[in-house]
Design a protein around this motif. Sequence first.
Motif, PDB file in Angstrom:
ATOM      1  N   ALA A  25       0.907  -1.116   0.209  1.00 42.84           N
ATOM      2  CA  ALA A  25      -0.076  -0.095  -0.135  1.00 42.84           C
ATOM      3  C   ALA A  25       0.926   1.288   0.064  1.00 42.84           C
ATOM      4  O   ALA A  25       1.978   1.528   0.532  1.00 42.84           O
ATOM      5  CB  ALA A  25      -0.962   0.028   1.283  1.00 42.84           C
ATOM      6  N   VAL A  26       0.277   2.320  -0.721  1.00 42.03           N
ATOM      7  CA  VAL A  26       0.969   3.729  -0.620  1.00 42.03           C
ATOM      8  C   VAL A  26       0.447   4.632   0.358  1.00 42.03           C
ATOM      9  O   VAL A  26      -0.929   4.589   0.553  1.00 42.03           O
ATOM     10  CB  VAL A  26       1.104   4.154  -2.232  1.00 42.03           C
ATOM     11  N   VAL A  27       1.131   5.079   1.415  1.00 45.14           N
ATOM     12  CA  VAL A  27       0.390   5.701   2.433  1.00 45.14           C
ATOM     13  C   VAL A  27       0.634   7.039   2.079  1.00 45.14           C
ATOM     14  O   VAL A  27       1.876   7.860   2.037  1.00 45.14           O
ATOM     15  CB  VAL A  27       1.272   5.473   3.974  1.00 45.14           C
ATOM     16  N   TRP A  28      -0.425   7.957   2.048  1.00 47.46           N
ATOM     17  CA  TRP A  28      -0.399   9.544   1.719  1.00 47.46           C
ATOM     18  C   TRP A  28      -0.553   9.849   3.252  1.00 47.46           C
ATOM     19  O   TRP A  28      -1.752   9.651   3.742  1.00 47.46           O
ATOM     20  CB  TRP A  28      -1.467   9.608   0.876  1.00 47.46           C
ATOM     21  N   THR A  29       0.251  10.996   3.498  1.00 44.73           N
ATOM     22  CA  THR A  29       0.018  11.694   4.733  1.00 44.73           C
ATOM     23  C   THR A  29      -0.817  13.107   4.292  1.00 44.73           C
ATOM     24  O   THR A  29      -0.892  13.432   3.039  1.00 44.73           O
ATOM     25  CB  THR A  29       1.187  12.426   5.261  1.00 44.73           C
ATOM     26  N   PRO A  30      -1.505  13.669   5.568  1.00 47.37           N
ATOM     27  CA  PRO A  30      -2.280  14.876   4.918  1.00 47.37           C
ATOM     28  C   PRO A  30      -1.612  15.895   4.359  1.00 47.37           C
ATOM     29  O   PRO A  30      -2.051  16.580   3.569  1.00 47.37           O
ATOM     30  CB  PRO A  30      -2.653  15.374   6.468  1.00 47.37           C
ATOM     31  N   ALA A  31      -0.091  15.919   4.835  1.00 46.43           N
ATOM     32  CA  ALA A  31       0.608  16.960   4.011  1.00 46.43           C
ATOM     33  C   ALA A  31       0.721  17.050   2.393  1.00 46.43           C
ATOM     34  O   ALA A  31       1.170  17.896   1.775  1.00 46.43           O
ATOM     35  CB  ALA A  31       1.922  17.212   4.826  1.00 46.43           C
ATOM     36  N   GLN A  32       0.910  15.302   2.268  1.00 47.84           N
ATOM     37  CA  GLN A  32       1.254  15.132   0.697  1.00 47.84           C
ATOM     38  C   GLN A  32      -0.047  15.287  -0.093  1.00 47.84           C
ATOM     39  O   GLN A  32      -0.116  15.840  -1.083  1.00 47.84           O
ATOM     40  CB  GLN A  32       1.552  13.744   0.736  1.00 47.84           C
ATOM     41  N   LEU A  33      -1.280  15.139   0.702  1.00 51.62           N
ATOM     42  CA  LEU A  33      -2.602  15.359   0.030  1.00 51.62           C
ATOM     43  C   LEU A  33      -2.824  16.563  -0.285  1.00 51.62           C
ATOM     44  O   LEU A  33      -3.189  17.270  -1.440  1.00 51.62           O
ATOM     45  CB  LEU A  33      -3.781  14.606   0.423  1.00 51.62           C
ATOM     46  N   THR A  34      -2.513  17.404   0.841  1.00 48.63           N
ATOM     47  CA  THR A  34      -2.641  19.126   0.658  1.00 48.63           C
ATOM     48  C   THR A  34      -1.729  19.335  -0.586  1.00 48.63           C
ATOM     49  O   THR A  34      -2.117  20.463  -1.278  1.00 48.63           O
ATOM     50  CB  THR A  34      -2.230  19.646   2.022  1.00 48.63           C
ATOM     51  N   GLY A  35      -0.489  19.005  -0.599  1.00 50.31           N
ATOM     52  CA  GLY A  35       0.560  19.505  -1.794  1.00 50.31           C
ATOM     53  C   GLY A  35      -0.075  19.294  -3.137  1.00 50.31           C
ATOM     54  O   GLY A  35      -0.072  19.814  -3.926  1.00 50.31           O
ATOM     55  N   LEU A  36      -0.690  17.775  -3.233  1.00 49.50           N
ATOM     56  CA  LEU A  36      -1.055  17.241  -4.389  1.00 49.50           C
ATOM     57  C   LEU A  36      -2.418  18.230  -4.943  1.00 49.50           C
ATOM     58  O   LEU A  36      -2.533  18.392  -6.014  1.00 49.50           O
ATOM     59  CB  LEU A  36      -1.598  15.910  -4.306  1.00 49.50           C
ATOM     60  N   ALA A  37      -3.175  18.469  -4.023  1.00 52.01           N
ATOM     61  CA  ALA A  37      -4.293  19.284  -4.376  1.00 52.01           C
ATOM     62  C   ALA A  37      -3.972  20.740  -4.712  1.00 52.01           C
ATOM     63  O   ALA A  37      -4.393  21.426  -5.857  1.00 52.01           O
ATOM     64  CB  ALA A  37      -5.441  19.489  -3.067  1.00 52.01           C
ATOM     65  N   LEU A  38      -2.848  21.402  -3.825  1.00 45.68           N
ATOM     66  CA  LEU A  38      -2.427  22.683  -4.540  1.00 45.68           C
ATOM     67  C   LEU A  38      -1.696  22.698  -5.696  1.00 45.68           C
ATOM     68  O   LEU A  38      -1.713  23.561  -6.400  1.00 45.68           O
ATOM     69  CB  LEU A  38      -1.618  23.140  -3.413  1.00 45.68           C
ATOM     70  N   ALA A  39      -0.993  21.546  -6.039  1.00 45.74           N
ATOM     71  CA  ALA A  39      -0.538  21.501  -7.159  1.00 45.74           C
ATOM     72  C   ALA A  39      -1.507  21.290  -8.538  1.00 45.74           C
ATOM     73  O   ALA A  39      -1.113  22.009  -9.372  1.00 45.74           O
ATOM     74  CB  ALA A  39       0.576  20.148  -7.256  1.00 45.74           C
ATOM     75  N   ALA A  40      -2.396  20.525  -8.302  1.00 50.42           N
ATOM     76  CA  ALA A  40      -3.481  20.225  -9.282  1.00 50.42           C
ATOM     77  C   ALA A  40      -4.289  21.866  -9.422  1.00 50.42           C
ATOM     78  O   ALA A  40      -4.554  22.116 -10.637  1.00 50.42           O
ATOM     79  CB  ALA A  40      -4.582  19.216  -8.832  1.00 50.42           C
ATOM     80  N   ALA A  41      -4.570  22.390  -8.407  1.00 51.50           N
ATOM     81  CA  ALA A  41      -5.314  23.709  -8.547  1.00 51.50           C
ATOM     82  C   ALA A  41      -4.330  24.829  -9.168  1.00 51.50           C
ATOM     83  O   ALA A  41      -4.577  25.675  -9.921  1.00 51.50           O
ATOM     84  CB  ALA A  41      -5.322  24.188  -6.929  1.00 51.50           C
ATOM     85  N   GLY A  42      -2.939  24.684  -8.938  1.00 50.54           N
ATOM     86  CA  GLY A  42      -1.996  25.416  -9.511  1.00 50.54           C
ATOM     87  C   GLY A  42      -1.871  25.369 -11.021  1.00 50.54           C
ATOM     88  O   GLY A  42      -1.628  26.239 -11.831  1.00 50.54           O
ATOM     89  N   CYS A  43      -2.237  24.221 -11.461  1.00 51.67           N
ATOM     90  CA  CYS A  43      -2.149  23.826 -12.786  1.00 51.67           C
ATOM     91  C   CYS A  43      -3.549  24.109 -13.524  1.00 51.67           C
ATOM     92  O   CYS A  43      -3.365  24.527 -14.708  1.00 51.67           O
ATOM     93  CB  CYS A  43      -1.960  22.178 -13.016  1.00 51.67           C
ATOM     94  N   LEU A  44      -4.411  23.927 -12.846  1.00 47.33           N
ATOM     95  CA  LEU A  44      -6.007  24.153 -13.390  1.00 47.33           C
ATOM     96  C   LEU A  44      -6.376  25.712 -13.396  1.00 47.33           C
ATOM     97  O   LEU A  44      -7.020  25.861 -14.383  1.00 47.33           O
ATOM     98  CB  LEU A  44      -6.921  23.464 -12.810  1.00 47.33           C
ATOM     99  N   LEU A  45      -5.872  26.380 -12.584  1.00 49.12           N
ATOM    100  CA  LEU A  45      -6.383  27.823 -12.397  1.00 49.12           C
ATOM    101  C   LEU A  45      -5.819  28.576 -13.509  1.00 49.12           C
ATOM    102  O   LEU A  45      -6.561  29.294 -14.223  1.00 49.12           O
ATOM    103  CB  LEU A  45      -5.982  28.448 -10.968  1.00 49.12           C
ATOM    104  N   PRO A  46      -4.458  28.557 -13.891  1.00 45.70           N
ATOM    105  CA  PRO A  46      -4.082  29.333 -15.029  1.00 45.70           C
ATOM    106  C   PRO A  46      -4.801  28.705 -16.431  1.00 45.70           C
ATOM    107  O   PRO A  46      -5.014  29.860 -17.133  1.00 45.70           O
ATOM    108  CB  PRO A  46      -2.629  29.147 -15.115  1.00 45.70           C
ATOM    109  N   ALA A  47      -4.986  27.716 -16.443  1.00 50.81           N
ATOM    110  CA  ALA A  47      -5.717  27.304 -17.643  1.00 50.81           C
ATOM    111  C   ALA A  47      -7.047  27.710 -17.743  1.00 50.81           C
ATOM    112  O   ALA A  47      -7.522  27.974 -18.972  1.00 50.81           O
ATOM    113  CB  ALA A  47      -5.517  25.535 -17.755  1.00 50.81           C
ATOM    114  N   ALA A  48      -7.883  27.632 -16.707  1.00 49.92           N
ATOM    115  CA  ALA A  48      -9.232  28.282 -16.614  1.00 49.92           C
ATOM    116  C   ALA A  48      -9.249  29.696 -16.984  1.00 49.92           C
ATOM    117  O   ALA A  48      -9.976  30.143 -17.770  1.00 49.92           O
ATOM    118  CB  ALA A  48      -9.797  27.813 -15.296  1.00 49.92           C
ATOM    119  N   VAL A  49      -8.226  30.225 -16.502  1.00 54.88           N
ATOM    120  CA  VAL A  49      -8.280  31.917 -16.491  1.00 54.88           C
ATOM    121  C   VAL A  49      -7.837  32.141 -18.019  1.00 54.88           C
ATOM    122  O   VAL A  49      -8.473  33.201 -18.456  1.00 54.88           O
ATOM    123  CB  VAL A  49      -7.341  32.357 -15.229  1.00 54.88           C
TER     124      VAL A  49
END
Length: 63
Positions: A25-49
């Motif tokens: 199993a791959v264990v994801w910590t809350p910090a890693q999930l937060t970083g993943l969400a921020l990275a995804a938002a950082g990629c999607l937001l400029p594309a949407a704008v």
Amino acid sequence: MYGGSYEPLPADAYSSTLTLTYDDAVVWTPAQLTGLALAAAGCLLPAAVGGWALGRRRRATSA
């Protein structure tokens, strides 16, 4: 027979091994999930704008 820098390297100098081990199993910590969400938002937001801005520009020039 050989001397200095011209002496051949030992046979084991050219060998290498790669050993990969992992758990089932791959264990994801809350910090890693937060970083993943921020990275995804950082990629999607400029594309949407950018898409919104292109849409406004084309609409403004065709009217």
